[in-house]
Every structure is written in C-alpha cells, then in structure tokens.
Enzyme design. Structure first.
Site, PDB file in Angstrom:
ATOM      1  CG  ASP A 160      68.070  18.593  25.789  1.00  0.00           C
ATOM      2  OD1 ASP A 160      67.461  17.662  26.321  1.00  0.00           O
ATOM      3  OD2 ASP A 160      69.310  18.584  25.621  1.00  0.00           O
ATOM      4  CD  GLU A 170      59.613  13.475  27.423  1.00  0.00           C
ATOM      5  OE1 GLU A 170      58.958  13.761  28.417  1.00  0.00           O
ATOM      6  OE2 GLU A 170      59.959  12.303  27.161  1.00  0.00           O
ATOM      7  CD1 TRP A 171      66.571  13.850  27.347  1.00  0.00           C
ATOM      8  CD2 TRP A 171      66.100  14.267  29.496  1.00  0.00           C
ATOM      9  NE1 TRP A 171      67.117  15.062  27.660  1.00  0.00           N
ATOM     10  CE2 TRP A 171      66.846  15.349  28.965  1.00  0.00           C
ATOM     11  CE3 TRP A 171      65.701  14.305  30.830  1.00  0.00           C
ATOM     12  CZ2 TRP A 171      67.188  16.470  29.732  1.00  0.00           C
ATOM     13  CZ3 TRP A 171      66.049  15.414  31.598  1.00  0.00           C
ATOM     14  CH2 TRP A 171      66.774  16.480  31.047  1.00  0.00           C
ATOM     15  N   GLY A 172      62.239  10.575  27.028  1.00  0.00           N
ATOM     16  CA  GLY A 172      61.279   9.516  27.286  1.00  0.00           C
ATOM     17  C   GLY A 172      60.663   9.551  28.666  1.00  0.00           C
ATOM     18  CG  ASP A 181      72.044  12.650  26.603  1.00  0.00           C
ATOM     19  OD1 ASP A 181      72.753  13.577  26.993  1.00  0.00           O
ATOM     20  OD2 ASP A 181      70.901  12.815  26.123  1.00  0.00           O
TER      21      ASP A 181
END
Length: 680
Positions: A183, A216-218, A238
């Site tokens: 994460d 890394e959520w883009g 998320d």
C-alpha cells in the site's frame, strides 16, 4: 470521502499529517547487496514487461478480506482457513481462484526487539506460517499486506515496510507467503518508484516467487513505469460497494488497456460482488467488466455468508475464461455514447469477447458488428452468450436491449460451424414506459432475427404485475421471421387507478425455432414507472418524487448534504459559507431523474462542492433533458463559489441531474444542488 471505517479517509489524513514531519531513515538495504536483476532495463514499451519471472501470466484470482471485514475482530485465523475450505468445497478453486490474501490489521502495532513484524496473537495464535501451511495444504496460495510507508493505512498504526524492506520480505518468504499487496500510506514523501522498486528487489532477493501487487492508487501513473517493478498496480483509489464507486473506477481503468498484458496488469481494485450494496444485475456488470478488462479477480465478500446468486456470479467459468485468456489483452472501448458502451477483448483463439454495457437507469438498445470488434468478414458467426450459456448464429450484428445498469457479455467467432446453432434474436421495446395510473399506455415490442438463418414459429408475450392489464393490439406470432426482419407487436398497458408511483417490472418473453426445429426461449426483464404530472408553477426538486436516483455513497439527501451512509445523516447544505435550506445533497457519481411530462420549461440551481469537504472534492454538474445535455458547469472544486445553473427543459418528458467525478475518482465528491427548482 470514504466511510470512516474504510481506508481512504485514513490514507488522506495520515498521509497529510505525517508527510514531511518525520525524517525517513532511508530505504534500508542489507549489508550484502541484492543480486543484480537479469535483464532489468527501463520501461520502453508499456505492453512488454521486464520481470519475466513467469508469475501472474494471467490476472491473479483469489480473495481479500478487507471489503467484507475491514479491521473487525472476525478477521482472524479461523476466517482465513474457512475461506480456503470454501474455495475447495464450493468449486472456486476449480474455477481458478488461488490466492487467499490477508489485508491490514494482521500484525501488532509494534515490531519486536529485533525489528521483526509480529503477527497479532489474538487473531493469529499460531502465526502466519501455520496459516500459510494450511492454505498450501489445500493447493492454494497465501497473500499478505503492508504499506510502502512507516505505518500502514489503519489508524492503529501498524508498522509499514519503509526502511525495513529486506527484513520484511525475508519474513514473508520464510512464512511461505505467495503474494504481497504493498500500500501507499505514510510514505513520507519518498518517490513512489523508488519505494516500490526497493521492495521489488527485496522480494527477489528472497528467492521465493511472490506476486507483487503495487497499491499506490494510481497517483503516480504506475502503468507508465511499473511493468518491470510489479505484476499488477492499482489504477484508482479504493472501491466501495456502490454503483457510483464501481462506475467511476471502471471509467478510470478502461482507457489504460494498452498498458496491460501477461505479468503486468491494471488493477481497478477488488470485487464487491455479494456485499449487498448493489443489485445482482449490477454485480453481474461488475464481474463482466472486470473480466473483459483483464483485471485481477479478488473476491471481497465474506464467502461464509454468500448467497447462491453470489456464488453463481463468481463461479461463471465462461466469464472467468475471458479474464484469464492467455493472450492477456485488456478489452478496449469500441464505442460509448449516451451511457451505451461497447467494449471488445481480443482472445487467443481469434474470437472476441464483447460487452454491451448500459450505464443508464433505463433499458437501452446497444449494438455493434462483428467487423467493428475486429473479426474478419464471414458469411456468419457463432455468438455465445456467457451468462445464458447458449450459442447462436448471427449474420454479423451484435446487439441487445440491455436492462438498466446491466451488461450482456458474449463471445463471437468466425466459426465455420455456425449453422449448427439457432439464429440469435433480439428482444426490444419502444414507446415510453412512463405510465399514469388508470390511463392506457401504448408500447411496441420487437423480436428481431439477427441470425443468418430464419427464425420460425415465433411467438411473443408481455406480462406485468398482478392487477395490471396488458393487451396485444396486433399479432403475437409469426410463422417465419427472416434475417434482419422483426415481429412487431403493439400493446396497451394499464396500471390500476391508485397505483402508487414507482418502478414496476414487466417481462417480455419470446420463443422461436431453429431450422432444425430446436426451440429457443428468450426473456427480457423490463420496467415501467408509474408517474404523476409535476405541479404547475415553481417547485423545489427536493420536494418532488424522483423516478430513480443513484449515488456514489449513501442515498441522495433532500435538503441536506450527503452523509455517505444512512439516510438522514447529512448536514445543512453549505456553499461558500452560504447555508441553503432547500436542495439535494449527492455524492459523485450521481444521477437523479424526474418525470416532467412535457409540461415544464426550466431547471435552476446553485451548485458546488459542499463546504464540509474543506479543500477536497472535484465534480462536474450536468442537466439532461430526454437524453440531451442542456447545461453543464465543467469541473468545480471546493475553492470555487457556488455556480448558478439554468437549463431550458421545455417539452422534455424526463429531466436528469447528473454529477460526475471530475475525472479523478469520487473521493470527497460531496456535491450540492442548492435551491434546485423546476418551473412548469
């Protein structure tokens, strides 16, 4: 923003509070340098990975506990073992699911005296290795979670791996871990590529094959640099268990098709199928679209409580085969107009998987052709419906009336054996399904032959709820319907006087025969809405009944902001310090439809991001009249004052108030239609 018990709020808050406040110890490396990676070169072609380790040649399939348990006490050794048992007992292992993955909260908040991670002895009394051994004994694999920061994303402050990469990777390998989700919280502002590359090298140094999931959520466009770093990378924030969240993520992930391939996948986050926030139709769309996008299929529902319908979706092997096709192509958008999407995926055998996806809240006819999706010219084609599990022949048309929020998923091939299948037929409905109680409405159904062969002995029937009157006004049967022709039947449909406003189900059924006499039954679920004309004069939209409403989090709220969870949990609508007593509080993606019956002329509102989101939130407001956009704002932020919006809706039967996410996901997108009014 996400609900308080989910991770995005913690990511944003903790990342803001900690970034730059602590001195990072640097990215720790062992005293002996890790062996050089053979063939490692900078990424030159996003579609060509450099890892070349033979892992994740198809998108990973499995389970992750987070979406169903978060950090609650029921996330423990017993649950994890139970999931492994269910994989075997319910046939999910046979369907291809392999990874049983632990998410956050598996460790104690502090490392031991030697700097090692310590599994929570209450949750995992026998340690992680014992769990891994059990999972391996079932022929499955175990995954684990940590963050590329000083702490993980949970507010309890579990240790992250920043500065401990080689030590933590060694522990994971010694425990028998097969998959790492890494994460992005509390990352201290260290360059993302550096952080994730260090863990790649640490995992490789263990000598154990471990699938590496970059989460890394883009934020730093990992699809542009991570194909030689990880096997998959998150492209978005998320997901949550709502139509708006799933739709927003789908739209962000679709354009990234060129970056995916064997060993390097775009990851639009885990599956929500079965968690209860969407309908089964919407869950089938979720599963269909993730599969055609070659996304990882990680179950996020508690399988111990899952319904038969959930297992039926998750276990659809024909849909899974689309996701797991060894060619490794992600489906690409062929067309998208008015919420009608065609997405096609090239398959290794030369066929095409084709998704006809209806984003809107009403049934839509969606059509394409075999040529448009990339198939060669042929006399006819075999069309396999992957949810009906039936094969048909088509002369080249690929079309269907798709229910609201639904997806028809087919596999089409230039198959010389096409004549062995009955002709495909398309069921359709024309006329307005908006009905005033006690007044007859006219609808027309169609049964169209898409096949190369004629459909014979065609019959059709339309039925409504108990007490409704449905009468055919023209023939309901035809001895033969040739290629490209249709049986058209007019119907009068009457809802009894006094029927409450709302949506009601209609069912269209047809039968036809193939040239060999095989009977084929087709069913199309439809809906009709019982409506009342809007009142004359000017009314606040928050005081009027709507036809339908979808929202990113929680319900649409009347006269308050959106509270993201239960109805009535919002606050006074506030834009730029001004409090409004009337309006609608929504959360992107949002779509609220009103029946205006051709009697109204104008919609007005003051719009913006509610003050309660501080500096966060980016949205765009749109007003639609009968399928035409008649007003829009462009992207608005919380820093901007309320914007006045006026739309001419003269003559429209239906008006829609739409809020989109501004193109960056739906986090914190609280949007207000303040003082929204309708003039009739």
């Amino acid at each position: 923003m996400r609900h308080p018990h989910t991770r995005t709020i913690r990511r944003r808050l903790l990342g803001t509070l900690t970034a730059g406040l602590l001195c990072t110890a640097g990215l720790a490396v062992p005293a002996v340098a890790a062996p050089a990676r053979s063939g490692a070169t900078p990424v030159e072609d996003a579609a060509t990975p450099a890892l070349a380790d033979g892992l994740a040649l198809t998108p990973p399939m499995g389970f992750n506990n987070w979406n169903s348990t978060h950090c609650r006490a029921d996330f423990n050794e017993s649950m994890v073992k139970g999931i492994a048992d269910l994989f075997v007992d319910k046939g999910l292992k046979d369907a291809g699911y392999r990874y049983v993955n632990l998410d956050d909260c598996w460790a104690l908040p502090a490392r031991d005296a030697d700097g090692k991670l310590v599994p929570d002895p209450v949750r995992f009394p026998n340690g992680i290795k014992a769990v891994a051994d059990y999972v391996h004994s079932k022929g499955l694999k175990l995954g684990i979670y940590t963050s590329a920061g000083t702490k993980t994303c949970n507010s309890a402050g579990f240790p992250g791996a920043l500065g401990h990469e080689y030590s933590d990777a060694r522990q994971f390998a010694d425990w028998g871990v097969d998959y790492l989700k890494y994460d992005n919280c509390n990352n201290q502002g260290v360059d993302a590529k550096q952080r994730y590359t260090t863990m790649r090298d640490a995992l490789e140094a263990t000598g154990r094959p471990i699938v590496y999931s970059i989460c890394e959520w883009g934020q730093n466009k990992p699809w542009e640099w991570a194909s030689d770093v990880g096997h998959l990378w998150r492209t978005t924030g998320d997901i949550s268990d709502s139509w708006g969240s799933m739709l927003s993520i789908l739209k962000q992930n679709l354009p990234l098709a060129p970056y995916a391939g064997p060993g390097h996948w775009n990851d639009p986050d885990m599956l929500e199928v079965g968690n209860g926030g969407m309908t089964d139709t919407e869950y089938r769309t979720h599963f269909s679209m993730w599969s055609i996008m070659a996304a990882p299929l990680l179950i996020g529902s508690d399988l111990r409580k899952a319904s038969p319908a959930t297992f039926e979706i998750l276990d659809n092997k024909e849909v899974i085969a689309v996701d797991q096709d060894p060619l490794g192509k992600q489906g690409a958008v062929v067309s998208s107009e008015g919420g009608r999407w065609v997405v096609a995926k090239e398959m290794k055998d030369g066929s095409r998987a084709v998704a006809l996806f209806n984003e809107t809240g009403a049934p839509q006819r969606i059509a394409t052709t075999a040529r448009a999706v990339g198939l060669p010219d042929a006399d006819a084609y075999t069309l396999r419906d992957l949810w009906q599990h039936r094969s048909y022949n088509t002369a080249g048309a690929i079309s269907a009336t798709v229910p609201a929020h639904g997806t028809v998923l087919v596999r089409v091939s230039a198959d010389p054996r096409w004549a062995g299948n009955p002709p495909a037929v398309e069921l359709g409905l024309s006329g307005s399904p908006l009905i005033q109680a006690g007044k007859p409405a006219t609808l027309t159904t169609t049964v169209t032959d898409l096949g190369r062969t004629p459909a014979t002995r065609v019959t059709v029937a339309l039925s409504g709820p108990e007490g409704w009157t449905v009468r055919a006004q023209s023939p309901t049967a035809a001895p033969v319907v040739p290629t490209g022709r249709a049986l058209r039947t007019a119907w009068t449909v009457t809802a009894p006087p006094g029927t409450p406003t709302g949506s009601y189900g209609l069912t269209l059924k047809a039968t036809h025969r193939s040239p060999t006499g095989e009977r084929v039954d087709s069913t199309l679920p439809l809906s009709a809405s019982v409506v009342v004309p809007p009142p004359a004069g000017t009314s606040y939209l928050g005081d009027l009944p709507w036809l339908s409403a979808t929202n990113g989090y929680g319900p649409v709220e009347r006269d308050t902001s959106n509270g993201e969870s239960a109805a009535g949990d919002g606050h006074p609508i506030t834009l730029g310090g001004v409090v409004y007593a009337k309006g609608l509080g929504v959360h992107a993606q949002s779509d609220v439809e009103y029946y205006t019956g051709g009697a109204c002329t104008e919609v007005t509102a003051d719009v913006g991001v509610d003050d309660e989101k501080g500096a966060k939130g980016t949205v765009a407001f749109e007003i639609w009249a009968d399928g035409t956009k008649v007003a829009s704002t462009g992207v608005l932020t919380n820093a901007m004052p309320a914007q006045p919006v006026t739309a001419d809706v003269t003559g429209a039967q239906v008006v829609r108030l739409v809020v989109t996410d501004g193109g960056d996901g739906i986090d914190s997108d609280h949007a207000d239609w303040a003082n929204a009014r309708l003039s009739c």
